[in-house]
Design an enzyme around this catalytic site. Structure first.
Site, short mmCIF file in Angstrom:
data_model
loop_
_atom_site.label_atom_id
_atom_site.label_comp_id
_atom_site.label_asym_id
_atom_site.label_seq_id
_atom_site.Cartn_x
_atom_site.Cartn_y
_atom_site.Cartn_z
N GLU A 166 75.62 -20.06 27.33
CA GLU A 166 75.48 -18.74 27.95
C GLU A 166 76.64 -18.42 28.89
O GLU A 166 76.70 -17.33 29.45
CB GLU A 166 74.15 -18.66 28.71
CG GLU A 166 73.87 -19.85 29.59
CD GLU A 166 72.42 -19.94 30.04
OE1 GLU A 166 71.74 -18.89 30.09
OE2 GLU A 166 71.96 -21.05 30.35
N ASP A 216 72.64 -13.68 28.93
CA ASP A 216 73.63 -14.09 29.93
C ASP A 216 75.03 -14.13 29.34
O ASP A 216 76.01 -13.83 30.04
CB ASP A 216 73.27 -15.46 30.50
CG ASP A 216 72.34 -15.36 31.69
OD1 ASP A 216 72.30 -14.28 32.32
OD2 ASP A 216 71.64 -16.33 31.99
N HIS A 221 55.26 -8.66 32.65
CA HIS A 221 53.99 -9.12 32.10
C HIS A 221 53.23 -7.98 31.44
O HIS A 221 52.55 -8.17 30.43
CB HIS A 221 53.14 -9.77 33.20
CG HIS A 221 53.57 -11.16 33.54
ND1 HIS A 221 53.15 -11.83 34.65
CD2 HIS A 221 54.41 -12.01 32.89
CE1 HIS A 221 53.69 -13.03 34.67
NE2 HIS A 221 54.46 -13.17 33.63
N CYS A 277 68.51 -17.34 21.18
CA CYS A 277 67.20 -17.12 21.80
C CYS A 277 67.19 -15.92 22.72
O CYS A 277 66.19 -15.67 23.40
CB CYS A 277 66.75 -18.37 22.56
SG CYS A 277 67.81 -18.80 23.95
#
Length: 606
Positions: free
Chosen positions: A462, A486, A216, A539
């Site tokens: 993935e 992944d 964050h 993505c």
């Protein structure tokens, strides 16, 4: 602040100490998370946990110690409420969202009960009990496979340090801090809520010992456009108070006490970097088209509904990935119901103003628990949680919860174009069950007379097995989204969280590149037999890396989804690229397997 201000020497912002001899320039490396360069004098913050007192309270005083802990938590809650109320109008939307996350963690019932247990059963003082419970939670988070979710332990640590500070009655990062010249912050970690200090111009950039690209703190740094490097593990111990520090947020390099020549070079580069970023802002309204006029879709990855504002500000054409995990995590037994989920999805749909939105169903499971208590119960204890009950496997193991999410998504589809993305699909049986649950969700809404809209259904590619069985997926799904993070990890059998092998995590490995090219080529070719095009996007981190843009365009990719802060830099590469010329160069890359050949072929892409 989750770390209290401890200047090595006398009080806060003490005058520079006199130096009698100069040490040689020192170079340190970390993870670049926010572009740009900062030059300034170091302000050192030490972790509040470095000087926590450990003692046993007297028998019979346990309840008084618990009340002391509760009072500290109430003080922190009031502090967070004040921080949120005082947010300026132009503060990034992420600020309020992350303050809410910290309030939610502060009020987490299970964490509070477990901390109290340390006091009652072992007579630990409140500070000791807090840090002991944090150690338990940290071990659970370390087992997580997903980088983004694993880095959420930083939020727990930041909340704990706020409470520790309240217990001690000490102040956090001084908001009235002032000093001569530019300052840079060197800390173990920095809470996003305390980063408004940067907006006032006191600090020019920051370095933390811990953190990653998806923490964050990193997300807020990008939204505020602050040069930042995280994960520089030795920075806090090697950099001294008032050292002159250069932060290179482009490469992750820190230079301490640079020579005059190096300093002048970086001042020039700092000016050039600022000019380049100003030029990028002019591209916001420029259509993303290659030199041969092919349109390219640039989408945003978001974590919370509040992230829509910065996505639109960056010129995103829609949302390519909305992660829904954070609606579910740290909720204990009180998981979000259908209406709460519907409200969150509706906010995203309305905020995106008719642009397409892709929402991923919950990607959580054995390696990503809904609550830390799951681990202590042993319910999700597996030898290899990364390959266990997670993502769609987890959803299908709890059909009622899965259909609840699907119903909320279907209802939100009334508000605009909505795509539902299914994570980690690998088997035909999973596809059939997913389609069946979607039909049941529609039937349940019909039975209640609740309106809903059409959705496109997509699969995340993935798992190498899914990539190699792509015709199966192309028959059943409307679109595909490649999760390169992944895909790289599973293809190379590398745990990217394991520092002993993380150097082997390589998105440019020939096997990864050929698998990715195969996915894009087969998906684009499917239009011939499906009678309509099947969209494919990327993505993962590769999509937001401008150095990868030309490579992906040459493979045939025309849809990229990334953090909003990366959109304009990628758009600039798109505008400069000619896919007709890139395609043959990419074929050379794909046929290169020796490292030297591969590097030469990549260099030819420009």
């Amino acid at each position: 602040m989750l770390a209290r201000l401890v200047l090595r020497g006398a009080g806060c912002f003490a005058p520079p100490r006199r130096r009698y001899h100069r040490r040689m320039a020192l170079q340190l490396f970390g993870i670049p998370v926010s572009r740009g360069m900062a030059i300034g004098r170091a302000v050192i913050l030490a972790s509040a946990r470095l000087d926590v007192a450990h003692y046993f309270v007297d028998p019979g005083t346990e309840e008084a110690e618990i009340e002391r802990l509760r009072a500290a938590r109430r003080a922190v809650r009031a502090e967070l409420d004040t921080l949120k109320a005082d947010l300026p109008a132009d503060a990034p939307a992420e600020m309020a969202a992350f303050i809410d996350v910290h309030k939610m963690l502060l009020d987490d019932r299970q964490m509070a009960l477990d901390t109290i247990t340390w006091i009652r059963q072992r007579r630990y003082n409140a500070e000791w009990a807090l840090t002991a419970q944090l150690d338990v939670i940290s071990r659970n988070f370390e087992e997580m496979d997903d980088t983004y979710l694993r880095e959420r332990i930083a939020d727990v640590e930041q909340v704990v340090e706020r409470v520790l500070r309240a217990l001690r009655g000490s102040a956090g990062l001084a908001r009235s801090a002032s000093g001569n010249g530019d300052l840079v912050l060197i800390a173990h970690d920095i809470a996003p809520a305390d980063m408004l200090q940067f907006k006032t111009g006191v600090f020019r950039g920051f370095v933390t010992d811990v953190g990653g690209k998806t923490s964050h703190t990193a997300i807020v740094a990008r939204s505020l456009d602050i040069p930042a490097v995280v994960g520089a593990r030795s920075a806090g111990s090697l950099i001294r108070q008032d050292d002159l520090v250069i932060i290179d947020g482009d490469s992750g390099l820190l230079i301490v006490d640079p020579s005059p020549v190096i300093l002048e070079d970086y001042r020039l580069r700092q000016q050039e970097s600022q000019l380049a970023r100003e030029r990028l802002k002019r591209l916001k309204f420029t259509p993303a088209r290659t030199l041969n006029a092919e349109p390219v879709e640039l989408l945003a990855n978001i974590e919370q509904p509040e992230d829509c504002a910065p996505a639109l500000e960056a010129g995103a054409m829609g949302v390519g990935l909305f992660r829904t995990e954070f609606l579910f995590m740290n909720r204990g037994d009180h998981l979000p119901g259908e209406d709460e989920q519907y409200a969150a999805y509706s906010r995203v749909m309305q905020a995106m103003q008719g642009k397409p939105v892709t929402i991923r169903t919950i990607d959580i499971g054995s390696d990503k628990p809904l609550d830390a208590e799951d681990y202590r119960d042993g319910e999700f204890t597996h030898l290899n949680p990364a390959l266990g009950l997670r993502a769609i496997r987890y959803s299908l193991s709890d059909p009622a919860m899965f259909r609840m999410q699907l119903r909320a998504l279907l209802r939100a589809a009334v508000l605009g174009p909505l795509k539902v993305l299914i994570p980690m699909v690998a088997h035909a049986s999973e596809i059939r069950q997913t389609l069946a649950e979607l039909n049941k969700a529609r039937a349940e809404l019909d039975a209640k007379g609740v309106s809903y809209g059409p959705v496109e259904l997509g699969a995340m590619i993935e798992v190498p097995g899914a990539a190699l069985a792509l015709p199966l997926f192309l028959r059943h799904f409307d679109f595909l989204s490649v999760g390169t993070n992944d895909l790289v990890q599973y293809t190379l059998a590398i745990d990217r969280a394991d520092e002993s092998v993380s150097n082997l995590y390589d998105p440019l490995h020939p096997a990864v590149l050929n698998l990715l090219a195969q996915i894009i080529t087969q998906t684009r070719a499917a239009a011939a037999w499906k009678g309509r095009p099947v969209e494919v996007s990327v993505c993962g981190e590769m999509a937001g890396d401008p150095s990868m843009t030309r490579l992906l365009l040459g493979m045939g990719l025309r849809s990229f989804s990334m953090h909003p802060s990366q959109i304009l830099a990628v758009k600039q590469e798109v505008l400069r690229a000619d896919p007709d010329k890139l395609t043959p160069l990419v074929q050379t890359v794909l046929s290169s397997f020796e490292p030297e050949e591969l590097q030469a072929a990549l260099a030819a892409l420009g």
